[in-house]
Every structure is written in structure tokens, then in C-alpha cells.
Design an enzyme around this catalytic site. Sequence first.
Site, PDB file in Angstrom:
ATOM      1  N   ILE A 134      48.979   6.396 -17.579  1.00  0.00           N
ATOM      2  CA  ILE A 134      50.157   5.647 -17.503  1.00  0.00           C
ATOM      3  C   ILE A 134      50.444   4.674 -18.947  1.00  0.00           C
ATOM      4  O   ILE A 134      51.518   4.800 -19.389  1.00  0.00           O
ATOM      5  CB  ILE A 134      50.294   4.523 -16.359  1.00  0.00           C
ATOM      6  CG1 ILE A 134      50.189   5.477 -15.244  1.00  0.00           C
ATOM      7  CG2 ILE A 134      51.685   3.915 -16.446  1.00  0.00           C
ATOM      8  CD1 ILE A 134      50.184   4.599 -13.841  1.00  0.00           C
TER       9      ILE A 134
ATOM     10  N   ASP B  28      41.321  -1.104 -24.415  1.00  0.00           N
ATOM     11  CA  ASP B  28      40.848  -0.315 -23.456  1.00  0.00           C
ATOM     12  C   ASP B  28      39.366   0.071 -23.713  1.00  0.00           C
ATOM     13  O   ASP B  28      39.186   0.622 -24.876  1.00  0.00           O
ATOM     14  CB  ASP B  28      41.663   0.900 -22.970  1.00  0.00           C
ATOM     15  CG  ASP B  28      41.177   1.544 -21.805  1.00  0.00           C
ATOM     16  OD1 ASP B  28      39.895   1.524 -21.390  1.00  0.00           O
ATOM     17  OD2 ASP B  28      41.996   2.077 -21.212  1.00  0.00           O
TER      18      ASP B  28
ATOM     19  N   ARG C  31      48.100  -4.593 -11.145  1.00  0.00           N
ATOM     20  CA  ARG C  31      47.969  -5.196  -9.798  1.00  0.00           C
ATOM     21  C   ARG C  31      48.340  -6.692 -10.099  1.00  0.00           C
ATOM     22  O   ARG C  31      47.888  -7.136 -11.167  1.00  0.00           O
ATOM     23  CB  ARG C  31      46.527  -4.953  -9.473  1.00  0.00           C
ATOM     24  CG  ARG C  31      46.069  -3.674  -9.053  1.00  0.00           C
ATOM     25  CD  ARG C  31      47.031  -3.183  -7.850  1.00  0.00           C
ATOM     26  NE  ARG C  31      46.344  -1.752  -7.338  1.00  0.00           N
ATOM     27  CZ  ARG C  31      46.775  -1.231  -6.098  1.00  0.00           C
ATOM     28  NH1 ARG C  31      47.933  -1.617  -5.667  1.00  0.00           N
ATOM     29  NH2 ARG C  31      46.397  -0.120  -5.661  1.00  0.00           N
TER      30      ARG C  31
ATOM     31  N   ASP D  86      55.882  -5.641 -11.220  1.00  0.00           N
ATOM     32  CA  ASP D  86      56.184  -4.871  -9.919  1.00  0.00           C
ATOM     33  C   ASP D  86      55.447  -4.953  -8.828  1.00  0.00           C
ATOM     34  O   ASP D  86      55.280  -4.737  -7.868  1.00  0.00           O
ATOM     35  CB  ASP D  86      56.081  -3.326 -10.390  1.00  0.00           C
ATOM     36  CG  ASP D  86      56.442  -2.278  -9.456  1.00  0.00           C
ATOM     37  OD1 ASP D  86      57.547  -2.296  -8.650  1.00  0.00           O
ATOM     38  OD2 ASP D  86      55.504  -1.430  -8.917  1.00  0.00           O
TER      39      ASP D  86
ATOM     40  N   GLU E  57      50.240  -8.902  -1.579  1.00  0.00           N
ATOM     41  CA  GLU E  57      51.181  -7.684  -1.307  1.00  0.00           C
ATOM     42  C   GLU E  57      52.134  -7.884  -0.333  1.00  0.00           C
ATOM     43  O   GLU E  57      53.020  -7.272  -0.155  1.00  0.00           O
ATOM     44  CB  GLU E  57      50.312  -6.473  -0.953  1.00  0.00           C
ATOM     45  CG  GLU E  57      49.428  -5.853  -2.159  1.00  0.00           C
ATOM     46  CD  GLU E  57      50.654  -5.075  -3.235  1.00  0.00           C
ATOM     47  OE1 GLU E  57      51.706  -4.774  -2.619  1.00  0.00           O
ATOM     48  OE2 GLU E  57      50.265  -4.861  -4.218  1.00  0.00           O
TER      49      GLU E  57
ATOM     50  N   HIS F 219      56.963  -3.622  -5.861  1.00  0.00           N
ATOM     51  CA  HIS F 219      55.844  -2.650  -5.865  1.00  0.00           C
ATOM     52  C   HIS F 219      56.751  -1.208  -5.743  1.00  0.00           C
ATOM     53  O   HIS F 219      56.200  -0.213  -4.914  1.00  0.00           O
ATOM     54  CB  HIS F 219      54.742  -2.714  -5.115  1.00  0.00           C
ATOM     55  CG  HIS F 219      53.456  -2.266  -5.372  1.00  0.00           C
ATOM     56  ND1 HIS F 219      52.012  -2.777  -5.098  1.00  0.00           N
ATOM     57  CD2 HIS F 219      53.189  -1.331  -6.394  1.00  0.00           C
ATOM     58  CE1 HIS F 219      51.190  -1.942  -5.831  1.00  0.00           C
ATOM     59  NE2 HIS F 219      51.669  -1.064  -6.366  1.00  0.00           N
TER      60      HIS F 219
END
Length: 329
Positions: free
Chosen positions: A162, A181, A242, A266, A271, A291
Site C-alpha cells: 500500500i 520502513d 491502525r 480511516d 473499532e 474504516h
Amino acid sequence: MHILICDYPDSMMPDHRLEMQTLKNGLGDDAVIDVLEYDDSRHDEFLKAISKADALLTAFVNVDASVMDAAPNLKVVSLNSTGYDRVDLKEATKRGIGVCPVGEYCTTDVAEAAVAFVLALHKRIKAYGQQIDRDHEWDFSAFPAWPRLQDQSVGIFGFGKIGKATSRKLMGLVKDISVCDPYISNESALAAGVTMKDKDELLATSDVIINIMNLNDTNVGCFNADAFAAMQRKPLFVNVSRGLCVDESALLEALDSGQIRGYAADVLSDETPDLANNALVGRDNVLLTPHSAFYSTTSMEALQRLSCENIVHFLKGEKERVFKLVNAV
């Protein structure tokens, strides 16, 4: 074979026909498939239902040792998501239970969402919309001007599928793109047309920061007060990873102090958020979606089909055909 499909109501598929068809096509018409909408108040009911299950299909129900204790027949947990942080991976591995997230189904969709968030924040789409819809004002100068996006530097945390797709979509829109990363080499970054930086340098030099990291023990609360304080350019901040990657108390302080110019996400830390009492809701410089970055007809078909095919292949002993098996069982 006995399959349990279980998740929170807001995360359940609106229609289970494709899932059931895929499971029965692979396992036979005698496969038993139960569907249970999960709620914390129904946990005992969930434990009773999973006691008979050979496989569990979920995304957000916690599967820890106590759940596995209640499921003596459980052989595989298939996640209709790319994340698998709700499953105790070590415990599952110890018990020989396979854990199978969907390896890839929404890369394009989430990358589109990340770019849309950047553009919407930068052009203040929500703020101007609120000014017109709520205040009935027509004033372009109501907010300070910012440099063009093509003159701003973007920093991306997480350069997997992504992250790479997002960078490709942003090229030509922004000045330059840097990434952080630990699993990507400098050579891979350069080949993708981006610059590798460490966390501190990326925080300090980015006008726009996008979080696309997979959640793990090393990055829970990664964006905390120290991280926001290190953001020298008062960036726009986008989170399509997340919610638990972000310390939301520190985020609110950064927004209130102007340390960051805007936030789009998002995901939230919960949640199933209490939106009526969430301090991020209702701000002109905050964009939230439920989400839904993954959501398209293409991704929904792939998500349901692949997550059920993972169950079929695992239960039939065809582990080499499982799309993604994250533990050695």
C-alpha cells in the site's frame, strides 16, 4: 466441517451468500456454517458457538487463549482483513491453529483513500464545506494560504504494497517522497523513486505524513507526544493504518496547539467508537471515515472469496494454496 462467521455488527458483511457459496463449494454441501453477530455482552454465546467450530472467520473479534480453550476443534482462524493483531499468534502457533489474513485485496483502494485524504486536507474541503453549509459564508480568505502541494515533501511510514501504491499515485503531485520502513533496503527505496529516512528525520522534514504501517508490538502508540513534537514543519497527518498506532490524547494536543495542521484517518483507536463523545469529531481540520478505505465492489468480492478460500485450503491440508499463512503450523 463446522465454520463460524462472527464479528461486530458494523464489521459483518451485509450479505453472506458469497462466503457460504465459497465454503460449500470447497468443503461440500454438508459443511455447517453458523453466523453470529458479536457483542461484548454476547461473549458467552460466542464461546458456546466456537466450541463446535473447526474454523473461525472474523476480522475484529479477539481470539486469545481463553477463546482457544473454549474451541477444542479449532484448526484455523481466517481474517477477512490484512491485519491479524486481534489473534494471539504465539498461542495459536503453540496449539497448531493456523492464522490466515488476506494477503492483499484492497491495495489500490487504500492508496486512493490516502491520496484523497491528502488532497482534501490540503485544499480544506471540509472546512470550506462547513463554512458554506453551516455558516452560509462564501469567503476563500477565511483560512491562511499554504504552499502548493507540489512544493511540499511527503513522508510515508510503512513501504509495503500500500505504501508503494500510494507513493506512485502521489508522484507528480508533490515535491518529493521519503519513506521509513526497517524492512526495506535503500536500494529498494531508490528503485521506487523515493528516499529512505529514519523516523526522526522523516518526522522533522515532512510537510505531509502518512502512516501505512502494519500494526505490531513495536509501533503501538508510535505517534505520541514526542513524535508530534518532532514534526518541525507542522504537517498534515494521515492515518490509513491502525488507530492504535496513534496516541489520540497526544494527537488532540497537537491539533489544539497547531503542531499539526490537520488530521485525516480511516481508523480510530476503538473499532466501535463512541462518536458522540469523541473529541476528534466535529473539527474543521479533521476528516474521519468509518474504516471504509478498502470499500469497493472489487475489494469486497475479493475479501469474501479469499478469506473463505483460505479456510477451504487449510482444512483440506492444502497449505501451499493458502493466500497468506502467518504462523508455522
